[in-house]
Design an enzyme around this catalytic site. Structure first.
Site, mmCIF file in Angstrom:
data_model
loop_
_atom_site.group_PDB
_atom_site.id
_atom_site.type_symbol
_atom_site.label_atom_id
_atom_site.label_comp_id
_atom_site.label_asym_id
_atom_site.label_seq_id
_atom_site.Cartn_x
_atom_site.Cartn_y
_atom_site.Cartn_z
ATOM 1 C CB SER A 139 -0.859 -0.335 1.404
ATOM 2 O OG SER A 139 -1.443 1.011 1.441
ATOM 3 C CE1 TYR A 152 -3.890 -2.442 5.276
ATOM 4 C CE2 TYR A 152 -3.256 0.487 4.912
ATOM 5 C CZ TYR A 152 -3.514 -0.910 4.285
ATOM 6 O OH TYR A 152 -4.298 -1.245 3.245
#
Ligand SMILES: NC(=O)c1ccc[n+]([C@@H]2O[C@H](COP(=O)([O-])OP(=O)(O)OC[C@H]3O[C@@H](n4cnc5c(N)ncnc54)[C@H](OP(=O)(O)O)[C@@H]3O)[C@@H](O)[C@H]2O)c1
Length: 252
Positions: A139, A152
């Site tokens: 990501s 995350y």
């Protein structure tokens, strides 16, 4: 580059993985779809758009021996996996003022551990065949710290580093590794984000960009381009500029 004939996708029960599974099936590939939810995978396999080319292989990616057994079953039933898209992932926001190590355990177990388990299952087979392609879905949140993304983002930063490192060993044996860094895509995962998501993409557009990107020859596949390149540049700034800028962009 010719399109892959047999694809394994983890995290295929919803969001990006589901859209990518449908996209490859529409393109004529045999698709093995994995996630924990057997019911959602059965619904996906029954989609008319899947043309009966998607087979469900439910598994929890955090369970290493189950992941190994799943890859073995896929290869026994469908043939050698040509492309593995290791996409399963989860997100839970972190508020450092109420720090909870359990969130880190969960996200590291699925996002990082689950990807490592996927690699453990497919790499020995691909290295032996001296053929195959693995895509690791990280990501842009791995480029640098973002609000609420301490756990995350750390898993995604680790995946970026891991993919870069693996490339050195895998290139000489003919196994291709790709790093996928999406920006913000509208899925159940981002529906939980409490902050403004700039350049938010629809999931089918993201799936198209991912599949198109993997068909090209580059190492990193990122989308939408303008946003992911802006994030790359922002991460080159000195911290005294980085923090206020990210605060402004995310309206944190
Ligand atoms: N959406 C975005 O903006 C965005 C941006 C950058 C990167 N990403 C990454 O893209 C990937 C897909 O995310 P998404 O947005 O499509 O989210 P999503 O809709 O929530 O999908 C996540 C998928 O992962 C599966 N999964 C979660 N835990 C699992 C486990 N323990 N074992 C097996 N499967 C598991 C889920 O299925 P089950 O719950 O059925 O197991 C689901 O199929 C993730 O790695 C995410 O970090 C997303």
């Amino acid at each position: 580059m010719s399109p892959p004939g047999r694809v394994w996708i983890t995290g295929a029960s919803s969001g990006i993985g589901r859209a990518v599974a449908l996209r490859y099936a529409r393109d004529g590939a045999a698709v093995a779809a994995s996630a924990r939810s057997a019911a959602a995978l059965a619904t996906l396999a029954a989609e008319p758009a899947a043309g009966a080319r998607i087979r469900p292989y439910p598994v929890d990616v955090a369970d290493r021996s189950a992941v190994r057994a799943t890859a073995a079953r896929i290869e026994a039933e469908l043939g050698p996996i040509e492309l593995a898209v290791l996409n399963a992932g989860s997100h839970e926001p972190v508020d450092a003022r109420r720090f909870d190590a359990a969130v880190f355990d969960r996200l590291f177990g699925v996002n990082l551990g689950g990807t490592v388990n996927g690699l453990d299952a497919v790499l020995p087979r691909m290295v032996e065949r001296r053929a195959g392609h693995v895509a690791i879905v990280a990501s842009v949140a791995g480029y640098g710290g973002l609000p609420t993304a301490a756990a995350y983002g750390a898993t995604k930063a680790a995946l970026i580093n891991l993919a870069e490192a693996l490339k050195f060993d895998l290139d000489p044996v003919g196994v291709r590794i790709s790093l996928v860094n999406p920006g913000f895509v509208r899925t159940p995962l981002t529906d939980r984000n409490p902050f403004h998501m700039p350049a938010l993409m629809e999931v089918d557009d993201a799936a198209d960009a991912l599949v198109r990107g993997l068909a090209g020859g580059g190492f990193e596949v990122s989308f939408p381009h303008r946003f992911t390149w802006a994030m790359k540049l922002i991460n080159l700034l000195p911290y005294r500029l980085y923090f206020p800028l990210v605060k402004r962009i995310t309206r944190a």
